[in-house]
Scaffold this motif. Structure first.
Motif, PDB file in Angstrom:
ATOM      1  N   ASN A   7      31.866  39.329  44.395  1.00 12.55           N
ATOM      2  CA  ASN A   7      32.435  38.227  44.011  1.00 12.55           C
ATOM      3  C   ASN A   7      32.643  38.733  43.227  1.00 12.55           C
ATOM      4  O   ASN A   7      31.350  37.960  42.065  1.00 12.55           O
ATOM      5  CB  ASN A   7      32.463  37.437  45.184  1.00 12.55           C
ATOM      6  CG  ASN A   7      33.754  36.248  44.906  1.00 12.55           C
ATOM      7  OD1 ASN A   7      34.478  36.764  43.790  1.00 12.55           O
ATOM      8  ND2 ASN A   7      34.087  35.641  45.867  1.00 12.55           N
ATOM      9  N   ILE A   8      33.722  38.822  42.384  1.00 15.24           N
ATOM     10  CA  ILE A   8      34.667  38.475  40.521  1.00 15.24           C
ATOM     11  C   ILE A   8      34.890  37.735  40.357  1.00 15.24           C
ATOM     12  O   ILE A   8      35.113  37.359  39.276  1.00 15.24           O
ATOM     13  CB  ILE A   8      34.438  39.471  40.071  1.00 15.24           C
ATOM     14  CG1 ILE A   8      35.653  39.586  40.443  1.00 15.24           C
ATOM     15  CG2 ILE A   8      33.301  40.365  39.837  1.00 15.24           C
ATOM     16  CD1 ILE A   8      36.571  41.400  39.382  1.00 15.24           C
ATOM     17  N   GLY A   9      35.788  36.463  41.578  1.00 18.74           N
ATOM     18  CA  GLY A   9      36.304  35.441  41.408  1.00 18.74           C
ATOM     19  C   GLY A   9      37.462  35.831  41.701  1.00 18.74           C
ATOM     20  O   GLY A   9      37.895  37.346  42.137  1.00 18.74           O
ATOM     21  N   ASN A  12      38.257  38.866  44.573  1.00 12.55           N
ATOM     22  CA  ASN A  12      38.018  40.027  44.168  1.00 12.55           C
ATOM     23  C   ASN A  12      37.164  39.739  43.906  1.00 12.55           C
ATOM     24  O   ASN A  12      36.220  39.184  43.279  1.00 12.55           O
ATOM     25  CB  ASN A  12      38.535  40.396  42.168  1.00 12.55           C
ATOM     26  CG  ASN A  12      40.134  39.548  42.245  1.00 12.55           C
ATOM     27  OD1 ASN A  12      41.291  39.723  42.544  1.00 12.55           O
ATOM     28  ND2 ASN A  12      40.346  38.827  41.179  1.00 12.55           N
ATOM     29  N   ALA A  46      41.102  40.527  36.681  1.00 18.48           N
ATOM     30  CA  ALA A  46      41.017  40.224  37.445  1.00 18.48           C
ATOM     31  C   ALA A  46      40.661  39.015  37.330  1.00 18.48           C
ATOM     32  O   ALA A  46      40.183  37.808  37.589  1.00 18.48           O
ATOM     33  CB  ALA A  46      39.744  40.617  38.227  1.00 18.48           C
ATOM     34  N   THR A  47      41.544  38.074  36.564  1.00 17.12           N
ATOM     35  CA  THR A  47      41.526  37.223  35.026  1.00 17.12           C
ATOM     36  C   THR A  47      42.663  35.519  36.389  1.00 17.12           C
ATOM     37  O   THR A  47      42.171  35.021  35.641  1.00 17.12           O
ATOM     38  CB  THR A  47      40.864  36.794  33.975  1.00 17.12           C
ATOM     39  OG1 THR A  47      43.155  37.397  33.357  1.00 17.12           O
ATOM     40  CG2 THR A  47      40.387  37.557  33.299  1.00 17.12           C
ATOM     41  N   THR A  52      39.402  35.599  29.485  1.00 14.24           N
ATOM     42  CA  THR A  52      38.324  36.446  30.083  1.00 14.24           C
ATOM     43  C   THR A  52      36.664  35.969  29.548  1.00 14.24           C
ATOM     44  O   THR A  52      36.433  35.235  28.306  1.00 14.24           O
ATOM     45  CB  THR A  52      38.737  38.114  29.169  1.00 14.24           C
ATOM     46  OG1 THR A  52      39.820  38.473  29.782  1.00 14.24           O
ATOM     47  CG2 THR A  52      37.575  38.980  29.519  1.00 14.24           C
ATOM     48  N   ILE A  64      36.683  45.751  33.743  1.00 14.16           N
ATOM     49  CA  ILE A  64      36.811  45.048  34.885  1.00 14.16           C
ATOM     50  C   ILE A  64      36.746  43.432  34.353  1.00 14.16           C
ATOM     51  O   ILE A  64      35.604  43.363  33.368  1.00 14.16           O
ATOM     52  CB  ILE A  64      36.705  44.449  36.071  1.00 14.16           C
ATOM     53  CG1 ILE A  64      36.971  46.555  36.865  1.00 14.16           C
ATOM     54  CG2 ILE A  64      36.819  43.867  37.738  1.00 14.16           C
ATOM     55  CD1 ILE A  64      35.617  46.259  37.929  1.00 14.16           C
ATOM     56  N   SER A  66      37.342  39.272  34.211  1.00 17.25           N
ATOM     57  CA  SER A  66      36.207  38.624  35.032  1.00 17.25           C
ATOM     58  C   SER A  66      36.663  36.940  34.314  1.00 17.25           C
ATOM     59  O   SER A  66      36.257  37.539  33.228  1.00 17.25           O
ATOM     60  CB  SER A  66      35.486  38.354  35.972  1.00 17.25           C
ATOM     61  OG  SER A  66      35.327  37.165  36.661  1.00 17.25           O
ATOM     62  N   VAL A  73      28.665  36.013  37.639  1.00 18.37           N
ATOM     63  CA  VAL A  73      28.347  37.369  38.435  1.00 18.37           C
ATOM     64  C   VAL A  73      26.520  38.257  38.150  1.00 18.37           C
ATOM     65  O   VAL A  73      27.026  38.432  39.221  1.00 18.37           O
ATOM     66  CB  VAL A  73      29.554  38.246  37.226  1.00 18.37           C
ATOM     67  CG1 VAL A  73      29.283  40.057  37.905  1.00 18.37           C
ATOM     68  CG2 VAL A  73      30.598  37.978  36.945  1.00 18.37           C
TER      69      VAL A  73
END
Length: 88
Positions: A7-9, A12, A46-47, A52, A64, A66, A73
């Motif tokens: 999971n990157i937040g 996502n 994915a922010t 970022t 990517i 995040s 992460v």
């Protein structure tokens, strides 16, 4: 073969086996990598509009972005690796 997801937040998720590096976005070379990925169409943001904080580079040259810290992460990555080792 076990697929580990990280999971990157904000819900996502990325495949742990595809991650090459998790870095901070502050340096000029990383900013260049982000710009180059955007130009190639291989940037995934994915922010959700937030700042970022981590840049994840994959083996497919996708980059990517995040909004969570690189350490967070990386910790999730390590926890996932430890969990898969104990499952066998």
């Amino acid at each position: 073969m076990d697929i580990q997801l990280i999971n990157i937040g904000f819900g996502n998720i990325v495949s742990a086996s595809r991650v090459i590096a998790i870095v901070s976005p502050e340096s000029a070379p990383i900013k260049r990598i982000i710009t180059d990925a955007r130009d190639r169409g291989q940037l995934v943001d994915a922010t959700y509009g937030r700042r970022t904080r981590a840049v994840i580079i994959t083996d497919s040259s996708h980059v990517i972005l995040s909004a969570i810290q690189p350490e967070t992460v990386a910790n999730r990555f390590m926890i996932s690796k430890e969990g898969s080792a104990s499952d066998h």
